[in-house]
Design a protein around this motif. Structure first.
Motif, mmCIF file in Angstrom:
data_model
loop_
_atom_site.group_PDB
_atom_site.id
_atom_site.type_symbol
_atom_site.label_atom_id
_atom_site.label_comp_id
_atom_site.label_asym_id
_atom_site.label_seq_id
_atom_site.Cartn_x
_atom_site.Cartn_y
_atom_site.Cartn_z
ATOM 1 N N LEU A 1 -36.547 7.037 14.046
ATOM 2 C CA LEU A 1 -36.402 6.945 15.503
ATOM 3 C C LEU A 1 -36.719 8.282 16.169
ATOM 4 C CD1 LEU A 1 -35.447 5.475 18.077
ATOM 5 C CD2 LEU A 1 -33.099 6.179 17.491
ATOM 6 N N ILE A 2 -36.195 9.377 15.622
ATOM 7 C CA ILE A 2 -36.442 10.695 16.214
ATOM 8 C C ILE A 2 -37.925 11.047 16.129
ATOM 9 C CG2 ILE A 2 -35.941 13.161 16.021
ATOM 10 C CD1 ILE A 2 -33.140 12.355 14.974
ATOM 11 N N GLU A 3 -38.546 10.747 15.009
ATOM 12 C CA GLU A 3 -39.984 11.040 14.862
ATOM 13 C C GLU A 3 -40.814 10.230 15.851
ATOM 14 O OE1 GLU A 3 -40.268 12.406 10.164
ATOM 15 O OE2 GLU A 3 -40.633 10.301 10.700
ATOM 16 N N ARG A 4 -40.378 9.017 16.127
ATOM 17 C CA ARG A 4 -41.121 8.183 17.075
ATOM 18 C C ARG A 4 -40.912 8.627 18.518
ATOM 19 N NH1 ARG A 4 -38.858 3.524 16.085
ATOM 20 N NH2 ARG A 4 -37.679 3.222 18.017
ATOM 21 N N GLU A 5 -39.665 8.957 18.877
ATOM 22 C CA GLU A 5 -39.336 9.288 20.265
ATOM 23 C C GLU A 5 -39.596 10.754 20.616
ATOM 24 O OE1 GLU A 5 -38.531 7.196 22.621
ATOM 25 O OE2 GLU A 5 -38.564 5.476 21.245
ATOM 26 N N LYS A 6 -39.531 11.631 19.616
ATOM 27 C CA LYS A 6 -39.778 13.066 19.816
ATOM 28 C C LYS A 6 -38.932 13.669 20.959
ATOM 29 C CE LYS A 6 -44.443 13.094 17.904
ATOM 30 N NZ LYS A 6 -44.285 11.781 17.239
ATOM 31 N N PRO A 7 -37.618 13.546 20.889
ATOM 32 C CA PRO A 7 -36.765 14.120 21.934
ATOM 33 C C PRO A 7 -36.635 15.636 21.764
ATOM 34 C CG PRO A 7 -35.398 13.214 20.207
ATOM 35 C CD PRO A 7 -36.823 12.872 19.843
ATOM 36 N N ASP A 8 -36.261 16.300 22.848
ATOM 37 C CA ASP A 8 -35.949 17.730 22.779
ATOM 38 C C ASP A 8 -34.542 17.959 22.250
ATOM 39 O OD1 ASP A 8 -38.385 18.887 24.139
ATOM 40 O OD2 ASP A 8 -37.706 17.483 25.675
ATOM 41 N N VAL A 9 -33.655 16.976 22.451
ATOM 42 C CA VAL A 9 -32.273 17.095 21.985
ATOM 43 C C VAL A 9 -31.741 15.704 21.670
ATOM 44 C CG1 VAL A 9 -31.294 16.943 24.327
ATOM 45 C CG2 VAL A 9 -29.990 18.085 22.516
ATOM 46 N N VAL A 10 -30.914 15.617 20.630
ATOM 47 C CA VAL A 10 -30.200 14.385 20.303
ATOM 48 C C VAL A 10 -28.755 14.549 20.760
ATOM 49 C CG1 VAL A 10 -29.315 12.924 18.448
ATOM 50 C CG2 VAL A 10 -31.671 13.779 18.353
ATOM 51 N N LEU A 11 -28.298 13.643 21.615
ATOM 52 C CA LEU A 11 -26.915 13.649 22.090
ATOM 53 C C LEU A 11 -26.176 12.535 21.363
ATOM 54 C CD1 LEU A 11 -24.616 14.516 23.911
ATOM 55 C CD2 LEU A 11 -25.626 13.176 25.773
#
Length: 399
Positions: A70-80
């Motif tokens: 999910l993180i690789e797909r969405e590429k967020p600057d931060v995970v909350l």
């Protein structure tokens, strides 16, 4: 401007999502992810049409591989991380694998034991340093704002702080004989555990709810409060110089305590599995399923919260006392974001912490508790985003 991945879709996450959308200058885009995607979609629909772009996703936060994908797909600057505390480590693992900044509101605790410690997350410090990313622990209210209050008091009012009393008062009335204002499983585990406080370099343990005090809270009045163990005691005892004693008190009404005692007496608060009709169940998880959902309490709850810290220490060789606190109104919170004040007082600081890490105001490779950063930007943001603080230099003290 940046993008945040928010994991969780409960009451606190709902507030954080609302606040991210209000703060569209900082949050250009958010992705809401949860095991139940329908909850994420409902939040998205409620806030559609604003400047912040909202997407949703399904993820099992117990599974690191799913989180990494999910993180690789969405590429967020931060995970909350606004999921359960049981899932902190899997989410931290995924952030390490993708080199993404991490923010949460509560420390990790194993699902099979009532143990509230930072040691598991602090052990990630070297790996986060090597990855060049930040992990911000405890960006709720307590822990969270109480840590920021402590750093602010030390920076502006004290050379050393010797005594801290953290006072958490919820004077809200939801009309139910028994319900919890946040996740029932976490709430009841916390209240049922042995109490403790830090004094003279060691932990002093008490029986659950053994120590009671009455305090006259500004804008609320006199309430019974009880000493509990709480995670920020552990980090503040290390990070605030001069500490001789630090304690945490929370208010409870008679109805809550009476019902809790009955549930304890019949084993419903146990986290030990039992067999029921050929299946293994955990009594506390069953109790959670039959209690009112905390997210449903918003339209019913009236009254106020008052959460703050009383400090005693020295400035220029002289004794000094300082009290800083926030008062929050349940009905005003529901009118603004559709949630009661307990969710609001956690969701707003969660957004602020994510913002400060995302925009680089707070930066540093490694694992940090919130009081280790400059408190001033956070204190300013509290006033701006709905949790204005007040202060007193002549407070009533807790004996």
């Amino acid at each position: 401007m940046g993008k945040a991945l928010i994991i969780g879709a409960g009451g606190v996450a709902s507030v954080a999502v609302h606040k991210c959308c209000q703060n569209s200058d900082a949050f250009e885009e958010i992705c809401i992810a949860s095991r139940t995607k329908a909850k994420c979609d409902a939040l998205k629909e409620k806030l559609a049409g604003g400047k912040t772009k909202i997407t949703t996703a399904q993820v099992d936060a117990d599974k690191t591989d799913e989180l990494i994908s999910l993180i690789e797909r969405e590429k967020p600057d931060v995970v909350l991380n606004l999921a359960l505390p049981y899932q902190d480590l899997t989410i931290m693992d995924a952030c390490l694998a993708t080199k993404t900044h991490y923010v949460d509101t509560a420390n990790y605790e194993p699902e099979d034991t009532a143990k509230f410690e930072y040691k598991w997350q602090w052990e990630y410090n070297d790996r986060f340093k090597e990855a060049g990313i930040t992990a911000l622990l405890g960006s709720g209210f307590d822990p969270g704002v109480t840590g920021v209050f402590s750093a602010y008091a030390l920076k502006h009012h004290f050379d050393e702080i010797n005594y801290i009393d953290i006072l958490d008062c919820n004077a809200g009335d939801h009309g139910y004989p028994f319900a919890t204002n946040f996740n029932p499983e976490i709430n009841i585990r916390e209240v049922s555990a042995k109490g403790s406080y830090w004094e003279d370099g060691k932990w002093v343990e008490t029986e659950p709810m053994e120590i009671k005090r009455v305090y006259n809270f500004p804008e609320v009045g006199e309430k019974d409060m009880y000493l509990l163990h709480h995670e920020e005691l552990e980090s503040l005892a290390i990070n605030i110089p001069g500490i001789r004693r630090i304690r945490f008190f929370m208010t409870f009404g008679e109805s809550y305590l009476r019902h809790l005692k009955c549930l304890e007496n019949v084993g419903m608060t146990s986290i030990e599995p039992i067999e029921f009709e050929g299946k293994k169940i955990i009594p506390l998880q069953f109790l959670k399923a039959v209690l009112p959902d905390p997210a449903s309490l918003g339209p019913r709850t009236k009254g106020k919260t008052n959460i703050g810290c009383i400090f005693r220490g020295k400035k220029d060789g002289k004794e000094k006392t300082y009290y800083v606190y926030n008062v929050c109104d349940h009905e005003a919170c529901y009118k603004e974001v559709g949630s009661q004040a307990v969710s609001y007082t956690t969701g707003v600081p969660a957004m602020i912490g994510a913002m400060l890490v995302m925009n680089g105001t707070w930066k540093g490779a490694g694992v940090y508790n919130i009081e280790q950063f400059d408190p001033d930007p956070f204190m300013d943001a509290l006033n701006r985003w709905g949790l204005p603080w007040q202060e007193s230099f002549t407070p009533e003290l807790v004996d």
